[in-house]
Design a protein around this motif. Sequence first.
Motif, PDB file in Angstrom:
ATOM      1  N   ALA A   1     -20.226  49.981 -17.875  1.00  0.00           N
ATOM      2  CA  ALA A   1     -21.444  50.280 -18.616  1.00  0.00           C
ATOM      3  C   ALA A   1     -21.852  49.051 -19.427  1.00  0.00           C
ATOM      4  O   ALA A   1     -21.007  48.428 -20.080  1.00  0.00           O
ATOM      5  CB  ALA A   1     -21.221  51.471 -19.536  1.00  0.00           C
ATOM      6  N   LYS A   2     -23.160  48.719 -19.390  1.00  0.00           N
ATOM      7  CA  LYS A   2     -23.669  47.544 -20.104  1.00  0.00           C
ATOM      8  C   LYS A   2     -24.692  47.977 -21.149  1.00  0.00           C
ATOM      9  O   LYS A   2     -25.631  48.713 -20.849  1.00  0.00           O
ATOM     10  CB  LYS A   2     -24.297  46.548 -19.135  1.00  0.00           C
ATOM     11  N   PHE A   3     -24.502  47.486 -22.383  1.00  0.00           N
ATOM     12  CA  PHE A   3     -25.390  47.783 -23.491  1.00  0.00           C
ATOM     13  C   PHE A   3     -26.065  46.495 -23.940  1.00  0.00           C
ATOM     14  O   PHE A   3     -25.393  45.577 -24.432  1.00  0.00           O
ATOM     15  CB  PHE A   3     -24.605  48.403 -24.656  1.00  0.00           C
ATOM     16  N   PRO A   4     -27.396  46.367 -23.776  1.00  0.00           N
ATOM     17  CA  PRO A   4     -28.105  45.149 -24.177  1.00  0.00           C
ATOM     18  C   PRO A   4     -27.966  44.879 -25.666  1.00  0.00           C
ATOM     19  O   PRO A   4     -27.651  45.782 -26.465  1.00  0.00           O
ATOM     20  CB  PRO A   4     -29.564  45.451 -23.798  1.00  0.00           C
ATOM     21  N   ALA A   5     -28.245  43.662 -26.061  1.00  0.00           N
ATOM     22  CA  ALA A   5     -28.050  43.232 -27.443  1.00  0.00           C
ATOM     23  C   ALA A   5     -28.961  43.945 -28.427  1.00  0.00           C
ATOM     24  O   ALA A   5     -28.641  44.029 -29.628  1.00  0.00           O
ATOM     25  CB  ALA A   5     -28.245  41.723 -27.536  1.00  0.00           C
ATOM     26  N   ASP A   6     -30.093  44.482 -27.956  1.00  0.00           N
ATOM     27  CA  ASP A   6     -31.037  45.099 -28.893  1.00  0.00           C
ATOM     28  C   ASP A   6     -30.593  46.461 -29.402  1.00  0.00           C
ATOM     29  O   ASP A   6     -31.231  47.047 -30.290  1.00  0.00           O
ATOM     30  CB  ASP A   6     -32.435  45.208 -28.269  1.00  0.00           C
ATOM     31  N   GLY A   7     -29.509  47.019 -28.864  1.00  0.00           N
ATOM     32  CA  GLY A   7     -28.960  48.273 -29.368  1.00  0.00           C
ATOM     33  C   GLY A   7     -29.779  49.506 -29.067  1.00  0.00           C
ATOM     34  O   GLY A   7     -29.575  50.553 -29.694  1.00  0.00           O
ATOM     35  N   THR A   8     -30.675  49.429 -28.083  1.00  0.00           N
ATOM     36  CA  THR A   8     -31.544  50.573 -27.768  1.00  0.00           C
ATOM     37  C   THR A   8     -30.920  51.534 -26.763  1.00  0.00           C
ATOM     38  O   THR A   8     -31.466  52.617 -26.536  1.00  0.00           O
ATOM     39  CB  THR A   8     -32.880  50.075 -27.213  1.00  0.00           C
ATOM     40  N   ARG A   9     -29.820  51.156 -26.158  1.00  0.00           N
ATOM     41  CA  ARG A   9     -29.187  51.998 -25.132  1.00  0.00           C
ATOM     42  C   ARG A   9     -27.989  52.743 -25.717  1.00  0.00           C
ATOM     43  O   ARG A   9     -27.268  52.228 -26.593  1.00  0.00           O
ATOM     44  CB  ARG A   9     -28.728  51.141 -23.955  1.00  0.00           C
ATOM     45  N   THR A  10     -27.755  53.938 -25.200  1.00  0.00           N
ATOM     46  CA  THR A  10     -26.626  54.744 -25.665  1.00  0.00           C
ATOM     47  C   THR A  10     -25.932  55.403 -24.480  1.00  0.00           C
ATOM     48  O   THR A  10     -26.478  55.494 -23.383  1.00  0.00           O
ATOM     49  CB  THR A  10     -27.075  55.853 -26.640  1.00  0.00           C
ATOM     50  N   GLY A  11     -24.733  55.873 -24.737  1.00  0.00           N
ATOM     51  CA  GLY A  11     -24.018  56.725 -23.799  1.00  0.00           C
ATOM     52  C   GLY A  11     -23.720  58.050 -24.481  1.00  0.00           C
ATOM     53  O   GLY A  11     -23.266  58.072 -25.638  1.00  0.00           O
ATOM     54  N   TYR A  12     -23.992  59.158 -23.792  1.00  0.00           N
ATOM     55  CA  TYR A  12     -23.865  60.495 -24.392  1.00  0.00           C
ATOM     56  C   TYR A  12     -23.231  61.412 -23.357  1.00  0.00           C
ATOM     57  O   TYR A  12     -23.738  61.547 -22.240  1.00  0.00           O
ATOM     58  CB  TYR A  12     -25.265  61.004 -24.770  1.00  0.00           C
ATOM     59  N   GLN A  13     -22.112  62.016 -23.715  1.00  0.00           N
ATOM     60  CA  GLN A  13     -21.503  62.998 -22.815  1.00  0.00           C
ATOM     61  C   GLN A  13     -20.772  64.054 -23.621  1.00  0.00           C
ATOM     62  O   GLN A  13     -19.950  63.726 -24.488  1.00  0.00           O
ATOM     63  CB  GLN A  13     -20.529  62.349 -21.823  1.00  0.00           C
ATOM     64  N   GLU A  14     -21.043  65.307 -23.323  1.00  0.00           N
ATOM     65  CA  GLU A  14     -20.372  66.412 -23.991  1.00  0.00           C
ATOM     66  C   GLU A  14     -19.146  66.806 -23.182  1.00  0.00           C
ATOM     67  O   GLU A  14     -19.218  66.971 -21.964  1.00  0.00           O
ATOM     68  CB  GLU A  14     -21.321  67.602 -24.125  1.00  0.00           C
TER      69      GLU A  14
END
Length: 396
Positions: free
Chosen positions: A283-296
Amino acid sequence: MKKHIKNLKYIVLVMLISLTSCLDDSLPNIGDLPDFTNPTPFYNVEDVSTSEFDCNDVEISANYDFNFQAGSNLAVNGTQYQWSVSPSEGVTFINKDLPILEQGIRGELATVVALEDAIAKLEFKLPCEPNPAKVDVLEAQIAGLKVDLQAANDNLSETTLQNVANLEAQIAALPAASLQNRELIFSFPKPDVYTVSLTVTDDLGKSETTEKLITVNQAVPTIPVPEIGEASFEDGSLFDGSGDGRDSWRSPSSSRWGSVFQINTDSNGRGEGNDLPHGVQAAKFPADGTRTGYQEIALTPGATYVLTYFTTFDGLNTFGDLTVSIVSTNANSLDEARLAANTIASRTDNNVGRVDNVFKKHALTFEAGTNESAIILITNTGVESRIDAFEIIVKQ
């Protein structure tokens, strides 16, 4: 003077002969002192109980078995053993060699047993699976494994079959376990506190007794390990062979939780020059911090879990971090997830002192408390971050 020296030599010689005679057990009425020491008995005990529950935690069976092994002090030869147990009603005894021989059969039939175990695990899930699509997949997997099982049975060699027959014959010939055995298995009828005593008698007829209180606890269901979908972010890793590595990580609303992360792919897998902990994707998260990972994920109230994963950072000149949080399902947005009242546990790792693009493993321990489910939430700031290979275990 010479006469006195000769007399002295004679006296010393007589003393040596006398001392030697005292050590000769063959001389009448002369020898070692009688051994008045009683044996010192002890025993070791190991809980080898087994139990089975259905997927609704209803007990199917429970065997409260304990392996007892007697011993005594090394200075005394314990030649006879006598066990007793109270209360004794319903207590039965198993020959200590039975489990060993049964395991030998499993070893001879290793391929068959592995397939039978795999089928049993899938059949165990079926009654409690609410998703019809998953039920279809499970039934198809079971059908395929049964075909493999039939082939494995058909391919058993004559040597293997003869070895199994020999082990079965040994089991049939085993003598019944006795309370005079040095080692045996007690099979208790139910949970209770039992007094188990051991009397050891040596070859001189001297005996001594020791006893312990043995607490047999009620069997309880094994705490299930939560399932993390697409834990290593690989394509096709969902239950039905589908998925792009992040379908399990999409939030209910991108406006409230942020857009799902991107995927970083290395087609070389874990080959030379590649540092991915597992597979070919992370999983890759860009530097701007706009992406998330969510799992219940599902939890068992009262259980403690350990969640592990790997992180790496691209670029060390600018400060960056990545946070994995366990969040209450009461949270309805990213802002609510950051409230202390909704945070069950959290870990933040940064790029200070890290090596560029080298993964490092982390662990996050948390307690379920009263929660029957929780959210794994992944966020980052500052620099491009990657995460891979989630695993979760129940902490015993």
